[in-house]
Design an enzyme around this catalytic site. Structure first.
Site, mmCIF file in Angstrom:
data_model
loop_
_atom_site.group_PDB
_atom_site.id
_atom_site.type_symbol
_atom_site.label_atom_id
_atom_site.label_comp_id
_atom_site.label_asym_id
_atom_site.label_seq_id
_atom_site.Cartn_x
_atom_site.Cartn_y
_atom_site.Cartn_z
ATOM 1 N N SER A 1 0.849 -1.192 0.000
ATOM 2 C CA SER A 1 0.000 0.000 0.000
ATOM 3 C C SER A 1 0.879 1.233 0.000
ATOM 4 O O SER A 1 2.021 1.209 0.483
ATOM 5 C CB SER A 1 -0.893 0.010 1.242
ATOM 6 N N TYR B 1 -1.681 -0.927 10.467
ATOM 7 C CA TYR B 1 -1.828 -1.411 9.095
ATOM 8 C C TYR B 1 -0.704 -0.857 8.214
ATOM 9 O O TYR B 1 -0.101 -1.596 7.419
ATOM 10 C CB TYR B 1 -3.191 -0.989 8.553
ATOM 11 N N LYS C 1 2.313 -2.893 6.104
ATOM 12 C CA LYS C 1 2.541 -2.755 4.670
ATOM 13 C C LYS C 1 3.981 -2.338 4.368
ATOM 14 O O LYS C 1 4.527 -2.677 3.312
ATOM 15 C CB LYS C 1 1.543 -1.767 4.073
#
Length: 276
Positions: free
Chosen positions: A167, A180, A184
């Site tokens: 991401s 998160y 990533k």
């Protein structure tokens, strides 16, 4: 202003959709691809595009009904697709995933690791221990395990390709997606390390870092007008990405057109800040 710019870009979006929906070639003919979390959003678009380019594709999801629906849709489109329920955190499910590919299509050439979770929002140091563990189990550990378990099958084919879906948040963390974002970032390192280990075996390992793509997973960033305006303000192209635009990047990376590319992360973010 942002609404106007977003509206003005509608023709651009349609052009991108039309371009991405047309398979450029049969450059993946004879290849077998396994794509995780591939019954919706980016994963589904990747499975569809790889199938359009000639690959035989194994789709998967945590829910059996979602797998059945995706297989039906893709098969009706004339693609060679099978599917299986697979929760990537379940060792038996992962084993069954690759067994399905071998039994149905004879082997594995391509792995696209797309599964990810984000059970809570907030700053990185506000994350609960349980959420941190869950995020890193699925987003990082399972990506590692899938690649590790796919490797013997790819080696049997004397070469192949692994793609991790990261991401833009892996480069520029999102304040409300702290844990998160860090997970990533970890995928960028996994890509670099694995690619160096496997380069001499003709096995390429690359990564895709999508920006804000219009999917159910990113719904909180585009459902309300206020959220949409805030998100668009961070995107120089002033529009959200489409899943098929990420699928096109993936199809390139796993094809021979990218035969001299390994250890790299391709950013597809509409110009969002990433790196020099």
């Amino acid at each position: 202003m942002l609404r106007t710019l977003a509206g003005q870009s509608s023709a651009t979006i349609m052009s991108a959709r039309n371009l991405c929906s047309k398979a450029a070639s049969s450059r993946l003919q004879g290849k077998v691809a396994v794509v995780t979390a591939s019954t919706d959003g980016i994963g589904y678009a990747i499975a569809e595009r790889l199938g359009q380019e000639g690959a035989k594709v194994v789709v998967s999801s945590r829910k059996e009904q979602n797998v059945a629906k995706a297989v039906e849709q893709l098969t009706k489109a004339g693609l060679q697709v099978t599917g299986i329920k697979c929760h990537v955190a379940n060792a038996e499910d992962r084993k069954a995933l690759f067994k399905k590919a071998v039994e149905k299509y004879g082997g594995v050439d391509i792995l696209v690791s797309n599964a990810a979770v984000n059970p809570e929002v907030g700053a990185v140091l506000d994350a609960s221990e349980s959420a941190w563990d869950k995020i890193f189990e699925v987003n990082v550990k399972c990506a590692f395990l899938l690649a590790k378990e796919a490797l013997p099958y790819i080696r049997q084919r004397k070469g192949g390709s692994i793609v991790f879906v990261s991401s833009i948040a892996g480069f520029q963390p999102f304040s409300l997606l702290g844990a998160y974002s860090v997970s990533k970032t970890a995928l960028l390192g996994l890509t670099k390390a694995a690619s160096q280990d496997l380069a001499s075996e003709n096995i390429r390992v690359n990564c895709i870092a999508p920006g804000i793509i219009r999917t159910k997973f990113s719904a909180a960033l585009h459902e309300s007008q206020s959220a949409q305006e805030a998100a668009l303000a961070t995107i120089p192209m002033k529009r959200f990405g489409e899943s098929k635009e990420i699928a096109g990047v993936c199809a390139f990376l796993v094809s021979d057109d990218a035969s001299y590319i390994t250890g790299e992360t391709i950013i597809a973010s509409g110009g969002m800040p990433s790196r020099l």
